[in-house]
Design a protein around this motif. Structure first.
Motif, PDB file in Angstrom:
ATOM      1  N   PRO A 120      25.068 -24.647  -2.819  1.00 15.59           N
ATOM      2  CA  PRO A 120      24.741 -23.223  -3.012  1.00 15.59           C
ATOM      3  C   PRO A 120      24.403 -22.482  -1.720  1.00 15.59           C
ATOM      4  N   ASP A 121      24.111 -23.205  -0.632  1.00 15.64           N
ATOM      5  CA  ASP A 121      23.575 -22.528   0.558  1.00 15.64           C
ATOM      6  C   ASP A 121      24.515 -22.510   1.750  1.00 15.64           C
ATOM      7  N   HIS A 122      25.702 -23.107   1.615  1.00  9.06           N
ATOM      8  CA  HIS A 122      26.571 -23.193   2.785  1.00  9.06           C
ATOM      9  C   HIS A 122      27.096 -21.826   3.234  1.00  9.06           C
ATOM     10  N   GLU A 123      27.406 -20.953   2.277  1.00 10.30           N
ATOM     11  CA  GLU A 123      27.926 -19.635   2.683  1.00 10.30           C
ATOM     12  C   GLU A 123      26.886 -18.876   3.505  1.00 10.30           C
ATOM     13  N   ARG A 124      25.660 -18.934   3.045  1.00  9.33           N
ATOM     14  CA  ARG A 124      24.578 -18.277   3.787  1.00  9.33           C
ATOM     15  C   ARG A 124      24.435 -18.903   5.169  1.00  9.33           C
ATOM     16  N   TYR A 157      19.515 -28.515   5.253  1.00 15.24           N
ATOM     17  CA  TYR A 157      19.363 -29.791   4.541  1.00 15.24           C
ATOM     18  C   TYR A 157      17.900 -30.224   4.486  1.00 15.24           C
ATOM     19  N   ALA A 158      17.210 -30.046   5.621  1.00 21.15           N
ATOM     20  CA  ALA A 158      15.846 -30.573   5.740  1.00 21.15           C
ATOM     21  C   ALA A 158      14.845 -29.745   4.952  1.00 21.15           C
ATOM     22  N   GLU A 159      15.216 -28.496   4.630  1.00 17.46           N
ATOM     23  CA  GLU A 159      14.316 -27.638   3.853  1.00 17.46           C
ATOM     24  C   GLU A 159      14.017 -28.229   2.482  1.00 17.46           C
ATOM     25  N   ASN A 160      14.956 -28.984   1.955  1.00 19.37           N
ATOM     26  CA  ASN A 160      14.820 -29.505   0.593  1.00 19.37           C
ATOM     27  C   ASN A 160      15.353 -30.938   0.541  1.00 19.37           C
ATOM     28  N   PRO A 161      14.566 -31.894   1.063  1.00 20.87           N
ATOM     29  CA  PRO A 161      15.051 -33.266   1.176  1.00 20.87           C
ATOM     30  C   PRO A 161      15.516 -33.870  -0.153  1.00 20.87           C
ATOM     31  N   ALA A 162      14.730 -33.672  -1.218  1.00 22.48           N
ATOM     32  CA  ALA A 162      15.084 -34.311  -2.494  1.00 22.48           C
ATOM     33  C   ALA A 162      16.441 -33.822  -2.976  1.00 22.48           C
ATOM     34  N   PHE A 163      16.642 -32.520  -2.911  1.00 20.06           N
ATOM     35  CA  PHE A 163      17.918 -31.933  -3.323  1.00 20.06           C
ATOM     36  C   PHE A 163      19.061 -32.442  -2.441  1.00 20.06           C
ATOM     37  N   SER A 164      18.829 -32.513  -1.140  1.00 21.54           N
ATOM     38  CA  SER A 164      19.884 -32.936  -0.209  1.00 21.54           C
ATOM     39  C   SER A 164      20.289 -34.391  -0.453  1.00 21.54           C
ATOM     40  N   VAL A 165      19.306 -35.239  -0.723  1.00 22.33           N
ATOM     41  CA  VAL A 165      19.604 -36.653  -0.970  1.00 22.33           C
ATOM     42  C   VAL A 165      20.373 -36.808  -2.279  1.00 22.33           C
ATOM     43  N   GLN A 166      19.944 -36.074  -3.310  1.00 22.97           N
ATOM     44  CA  GLN A 166      20.638 -36.087  -4.610  1.00 22.97           C
ATOM     45  C   GLN A 166      22.092 -35.672  -4.436  1.00 22.97           C
ATOM     46  N   ARG A 167      22.294 -34.613  -3.689  1.00 22.90           N
ATOM     47  CA  ARG A 167      23.652 -34.111  -3.486  1.00 22.90           C
ATOM     48  C   ARG A 167      24.490 -35.103  -2.673  1.00 22.90           C
TER      49      ARG A 167
END
Lengths: 247, 247
Positions: free
Chosen positions: B63-67, B100-110
């Motif tokens: 969801p955040d790559h475009e930004r 990525y580092a802003e939200n470690p849990a989400f990044s690892v899940q993804r």
């Protein structure tokens, strides 16, 4: 196209016929507007024959990458300790170039098609990624035990792929005029100069870094380095790194 | 999750709710088994709301790559001649790491999800390609007039992306434990050492290459180079290249 059946062809003629029919239709009608049914009708074969050779319509656009990936993997696996690693991955990348250069008209046609169709662009990126991983895996093996071995392997592999593609694309943009090999050799030569042993330096003359003055942390220290003119740049850089880090 | 409406949220809550619902279902049922209808049902919104935020199911995974791409482009565009170019693209790459580092849990899940689903892997490769092109375009601009400017730009951009991803993935593989910033800084530091000015050398001390002997093509010529210990390695290498090529 010959219909001779005296000698077995290197590739199955049906596979070639499907690729030729597909590209004729892609150019005439556009990629999206062409169905697998259209392709098999023009080639005069059944749907099942198409899917025997190609998992999807996208795969017919890149009919030789699987073979080339297998060749590259075999080439790298056949390398020994006597092969300078960066040189070896540059030579492996040249196998991809050879595949493109074997058929300039087809390669240029596909280049134009790929630029127009996002799905094909994505497909190509995934193929490029597999080449890059093959090079990186080989280098990781060769760099085992070196500091930052996997990092160096990944960086060199990416640099080799980027240089190869820079040379390849400049040739494709020229509509396949000019010398594809020379363009890619020049680009890979740049990478070898940055990371590896120069292609002309078979022997490895000794490098003598001579840091003058006390090995203190004073940045005003002067480092003097003496080496033969034919010393590969990568060895000079490695010795310089050691000399600079020794502060 | 707060339902407060006192202060406007930085992101639309509905967008966040869709991402949260999607990932809950992807983890529970698998990506392929989850439909957009399932996601909107769990988030309690209509299909049209989903497609207002995300063109496809794949896009909700990233969801955040475009930004982030927009931020990177703006950051590079804001750079001036005073910014050392390789350092600048390394700093631009750090914007991706921060996301990525802003939200470690989400990044690892993804990360786990992307490894399992080939379609997501392809999507990610196309995003990585866009980051790499943004860096390369910036460097091409900075390297205008240099020999092999576009080649150098492409190679450095690829090396920066490979190093960033090497550091990022080692952090993701550790399940987001450890210091993402340190891993990526170390990897980018390697690239800067190879290609760019060292981060610590703000000033640029002079390099004095002194080829001794006649400038003949004899490889036995000895090249002597003297430089201050704090000279950035890239400058030493550039001068060495000149000295070596002057035969």
């Amino acid at each position: 196209m010959s219909s001779s059946s005296a000698a077995p062809a290197a590739k199955p003629p049906m596979r070639e016929a499907l690729v030729a029919a597909a590209f004729r239709l892609f150019v005439e009608r556009g990629y999206e507007q062409t169905t697998v049914d259209d392709i098999v009708a023009l080639a005069g074969v059944g749907r099942r024959s198409f899917f025997r050779y190609f998992p999807s319509k996208e795969d017919v656009v890149f009919p030789d990458h699987e073979r080339c990936l297998a060749e590259m993997t075999a080439f790298l696996a056949a390398g020994g300790a006597e092969h300078e690693p960066v040189r070896r991955v540059c030579d492996a990348a040249r196998l991809v170039l050879r595949m493109y250069a074997e058929n300039p008209a087809f390669s240029v046609q596909r280049y134009r098609l790929t630029k127009q169709v996002p799905g094909l662009r994505a497909y190509e990126l995934s193929v490029v990624w597999r080449y890059e991983r093959a090079l990186a895996e080989y280098l990781r093996g060769r760099f085992v035990g070196l500091p930052d071995g996997t990092l160096r392997a990944d960086v060199v592999a990416a640099a080799v792929v980027a240089a190869h593609n820079n040379g390849l694309r400049s040739w494709l943009r020229s509509d396949g005029e000019g010398d594809a090999g020379a363009a890619v050799d020049h680009a890979l030569g740049h990478v070898q100069k940055v990371f590896g042993r120069s292609a002309t330096a078979a022997a490895a003359p000794r490098v003598n870094p001579v840091p003058i003055g006390a090995p203190a942390e004073d940045p005003d220290d002067v480092v003097v380095l003496a080496c033969r003119r034919d010393t590969p740049l990568w060895r000079v850089v490695r010795e310089l790194e050691r000399a600079f880090d020794r502060t």
